[in-house]
Design a protein around this motif. Structure first.
Motif, PDB file in Angstrom:
ATOM      1  N   SER A 214       0.824  -1.209   0.000  1.00 32.51           N
ATOM      2  CA  SER A 214       0.000   0.000   0.000  1.00 32.51           C
ATOM      3  C   SER A 214       0.856   1.257   0.000  1.00 32.51           C
ATOM      4  O   SER A 214       0.573   2.232  -0.707  1.00 32.51           O
ATOM      5  CB  SER A 214      -0.929  -0.006   1.220  1.00 32.51           C
ATOM      6  N   MET A 215       1.938   1.229   0.770  1.00 36.26           N
ATOM      7  CA  MET A 215       2.810   2.398   0.868  1.00 36.26           C
ATOM      8  C   MET A 215       3.540   2.646  -0.446  1.00 36.26           C
ATOM      9  O   MET A 215       3.710   3.805  -0.868  1.00 36.26           O
ATOM     10  CB  MET A 215       3.817   2.181   2.003  1.00 36.26           C
ATOM     11  N   LEU A 216       3.970   1.594  -1.133  1.00 27.81           N
ATOM     12  CA  LEU A 216       4.644   1.769  -2.422  1.00 27.81           C
ATOM     13  C   LEU A 216       3.719   2.416  -3.450  1.00 27.81           C
ATOM     14  O   LEU A 216       4.161   3.245  -4.259  1.00 27.81           O
ATOM     15  CB  LEU A 216       5.140   0.416  -2.938  1.00 27.81           C
ATOM     16  N   THR A 245      -2.636   8.022   3.908  1.00 25.62           N
ATOM     17  CA  THR A 245      -3.484   7.426   2.881  1.00 25.62           C
ATOM     18  C   THR A 245      -3.278   5.915   2.802  1.00 25.62           C
ATOM     19  O   THR A 245      -4.233   5.156   2.591  1.00 25.62           O
ATOM     20  CB  THR A 245      -3.182   8.064   1.512  1.00 25.62           C
ATOM     21  N   ALA A 246      -2.046   5.466   3.003  1.00 24.69           N
ATOM     22  CA  ALA A 246      -1.758   4.029   2.942  1.00 24.69           C
ATOM     23  C   ALA A 246      -2.406   3.272   4.087  1.00 24.69           C
ATOM     24  O   ALA A 246      -2.607   2.056   3.995  1.00 24.69           O
ATOM     25  CB  ALA A 246      -0.241   3.816   2.960  1.00 24.69           C
ATOM     26  N   LEU A 247      -2.733   3.956   5.167  1.00 27.50           N
ATOM     27  CA  LEU A 247      -3.353   3.300   6.316  1.00 27.50           C
ATOM     28  C   LEU A 247      -4.819   2.921   6.063  1.00 27.50           C
ATOM     29  O   LEU A 247      -5.359   2.074   6.774  1.00 27.50           O
ATOM     30  CB  LEU A 247      -3.287   4.212   7.545  1.00 27.50           C
ATOM     31  N   ILE A 248      -5.456   3.536   5.077  1.00 25.19           N
ATOM     32  CA  ILE A 248      -6.884   3.303   4.853  1.00 25.19           C
ATOM     33  C   ILE A 248      -7.184   1.833   4.535  1.00 25.19           C
ATOM     34  O   ILE A 248      -8.043   1.220   5.179  1.00 25.19           O
ATOM     35  CB  ILE A 248      -7.415   4.235   3.748  1.00 25.19           C
ATOM     36  N   PRO A 249      -6.510   1.209   3.572  1.00 20.70           N
ATOM     37  CA  PRO A 249      -6.790  -0.230   3.350  1.00 20.70           C
ATOM     38  C   PRO A 249      -6.348  -1.101   4.517  1.00 20.70           C
ATOM     39  O   PRO A 249      -6.891  -2.192   4.724  1.00 20.70           O
ATOM     40  CB  PRO A 249      -5.994  -0.552   2.081  1.00 20.70           C
ATOM     41  N   MET A 250      -5.385  -0.643   5.313  1.00 19.55           N
ATOM     42  CA  MET A 250      -4.948  -1.410   6.475  1.00 19.55           C
ATOM     43  C   MET A 250      -6.054  -1.482   7.524  1.00 19.55           C
ATOM     44  O   MET A 250      -6.184  -2.472   8.247  1.00 19.55           O
ATOM     45  CB  MET A 250      -3.696  -0.786   7.084  1.00 19.55           C
ATOM     46  N   ALA A 251      -6.850  -0.426   7.617  1.00 20.94           N
ATOM     47  CA  ALA A 251      -7.967  -0.430   8.558  1.00 20.94           C
ATOM     48  C   ALA A 251      -8.976  -1.512   8.191  1.00 20.94           C
ATOM     49  O   ALA A 251      -9.515  -2.208   9.062  1.00 20.94           O
ATOM     50  CB  ALA A 251      -8.641   0.946   8.565  1.00 20.94           C
ATOM     51  N   THR A 252      -9.222  -1.688   6.892  1.00 22.00           N
ATOM     52  CA  THR A 252     -10.117  -2.752   6.446  1.00 22.00           C
ATOM     53  C   THR A 252      -9.543  -4.128   6.747  1.00 22.00           C
ATOM     54  O   THR A 252     -10.260  -5.043   7.160  1.00 22.00           O
ATOM     55  CB  THR A 252     -10.378  -2.612   4.933  1.00 22.00           C
ATOM     56  N   LEU A 253      -8.244  -4.273   6.558  1.00 19.01           N
ATOM     57  CA  LEU A 253      -7.583  -5.537   6.863  1.00 19.01           C
ATOM     58  C   LEU A 253      -7.741  -5.894   8.335  1.00 19.01           C
ATOM     59  O   LEU A 253      -7.908  -7.061   8.687  1.00 19.01           O
ATOM     60  CB  LEU A 253      -6.098  -5.456   6.498  1.00 19.01           C
ATOM     61  N   PHE A 254      -7.685  -4.896   9.207  1.00 17.34           N
ATOM     62  CA  PHE A 254      -7.823  -5.131  10.638  1.00 17.34           C
ATOM     63  C   PHE A 254      -9.180  -5.752  10.958  1.00 17.34           C
ATOM     64  O   PHE A 254      -9.273  -6.694  11.759  1.00 17.34           O
ATOM     65  CB  PHE A 254      -7.665  -3.818  11.402  1.00 17.34           C
ATOM     66  N   ALA A 255     -10.235  -5.259  10.332  1.00 20.50           N
ATOM     67  CA  ALA A 255     -11.581  -5.777  10.618  1.00 20.50           C
ATOM     68  C   ALA A 255     -11.727  -7.220  10.156  1.00 20.50           C
ATOM     69  O   ALA A 255     -12.173  -8.090  10.911  1.00 20.50           O
ATOM     70  CB  ALA A 255     -12.633  -4.901   9.938  1.00 20.50           C
ATOM     71  N   PHE A 256     -11.335  -7.489   8.922  1.00 21.48           N
ATOM     72  CA  PHE A 256     -11.551  -8.827   8.380  1.00 21.48           C
ATOM     73  C   PHE A 256     -10.489  -9.813   8.839  1.00 21.48           C
ATOM     74  O   PHE A 256     -10.661 -11.023   8.700  1.00 21.48           O
ATOM     75  CB  PHE A 256     -11.601  -8.762   6.851  1.00 21.48           C
TER      76      PHE A 256
END
Length: 324
Positions: A214-216, A245-256
């Motif tokens: 995500s960060m790349l 901005t890279a943290l946004i998809p990481m938040a979704t990963l945390f839930a699932f």
């Protein structure tokens, strides 16, 4: 933003209902709760079996049984076990045991994994990135069922070589413990180290790889170059814009990813002798106890629901567009 969170909460409640309904239906159709009683020596009489069948409502329609179970749960009653004990008597103690493992291991693993992945992306193809890549791929390739016994074996070897008992690897606390609050805190912390480390490593690998990817993507974005062109230093542009901005998809990963962590905690509890919800789930399935299995399933679903809500709040905080 409040309307967005309310809509998300309603969606989660519907999903919680569907998940528990399907689990209850599957357990009711496949479990034979009286099988364990028939295997006892001497076996119970026909009258005892009939009374137990009536008490557990085994002859009722599974759908009606689910709604009866749901009604009782909403009043705080999780039903009776096959052994005639109350599910409530064990439920809350086991929840606290599991939360000590899951919350600490998950949060530490997510935070460390995210930072390692972000720094690896910034230092792409440098020595840190190569080391982090090798370590995380090794962690991803080792299942919890293997990782936990390996760490337990290493802990035994360290204790033997140092002549100490620093690593405690069986149970939540020692059976023989000197009186005093401080002694109890130290003892519980020693027992917590290894199982927490297992869940931390289990979580760290996946978060690190996702965050690096995500960060790349963000580092190569036009808005990073625009920020640099406006005079921001590389570090400030990366931290203020790219990292957020890279943290946004990481938040979704945390839930699932919460469901996978709880599954990993099941094996961890068994290996280290922690009698939490994971250990109870195995007992509930092997004894074909519907109420125990449903209590653990509800706990898992609620954990995912809560983590999902936290994710939605974090995503709204990171992405202003969601607030409108």
């Amino acid at each position: 933003m409040a309307g967005y969170l309310v809509r998300r909460l309603l969606n989660y409640i519907v999903l919680l209902f569907v998940a528990t309904f399907l689990t209850y239906l599957l357990a009711s159709l496949t479990f034979d709760p009286l099988a364990n009683l028939l295997g006892r020596n001497p076996p119970p009489s026909a009258g005892v079996l009939a009374a137990k069948r009536e008490a557990l409502h085994l002859d009722d329609n599974p759908v009606l049984r689910y709604f009866q179970w749901l009604r009782d749960v909403l009043t705080g009653d999780f039903g009776q076990t096959i052994a005639a004990g109350s599910v409530n008597d064990e439920l809350w103690r086991r929840i606290l045991v599991s939360l000590r493992l899951v919350v600490l291991g998950t949060v530490l693993g997510a935070v460390i994994g995210t930072l390692v992945g972000a720094y690896g992306a910034v230092r792409q193809y440098k020595i840190f990135d190569h080391i982090a890549t090798v370590v995380t791929f090794v962690l991803l390739s080792i299942p919890v069922l293997v990782l936990a016994p390996v760490l337990k074996y290493l802990a035994v070897r360290v204790n033997q070589s140092t002549g100490s008992t620093f690593f405690e690897y069986t149970g939540e606390t020692s059976t023989t413990l000197s009186p005093g609050l401080w002694n109890e805190i130290i003892d519980r912390a020693q027992h917590l180290v290894l199982p927490t480390l297992v869940l931390l490593l289990f979580t760290l690998g996946s978060y690190s790889r996702y965050m690096r990817s995500s960060m790349l993507d963000e580092l190569n974005s036009d808005y990073i170059r625009t920020a640099r062109g406006k005079g921001l230093t590389r570090g400030r542009a990366i931290f203020k814009h790219g990292f957020r901005t890279a943290l946004i998809p990481m938040a979704t990963l945390f839930a699932f990813g919460m469901g996978a962590v709880i599954t990993g905690a099941t094996f961890t509890e068994r290996v280290f002798g922690w009698y939490g919800m994971g250990d109870w789930l195995i007992y509930g399935i092997t004894s074909q106890d519907v109420n125990i299995t449903m209590a653990v399933s509800l706990f898992t679903a609620l954990s995912v629901l809560i983590s999902g809500m936290l994710t939605d709040i974090l995503t709204a905080a990171l992405d202003p567009r969601i607030r409108v």
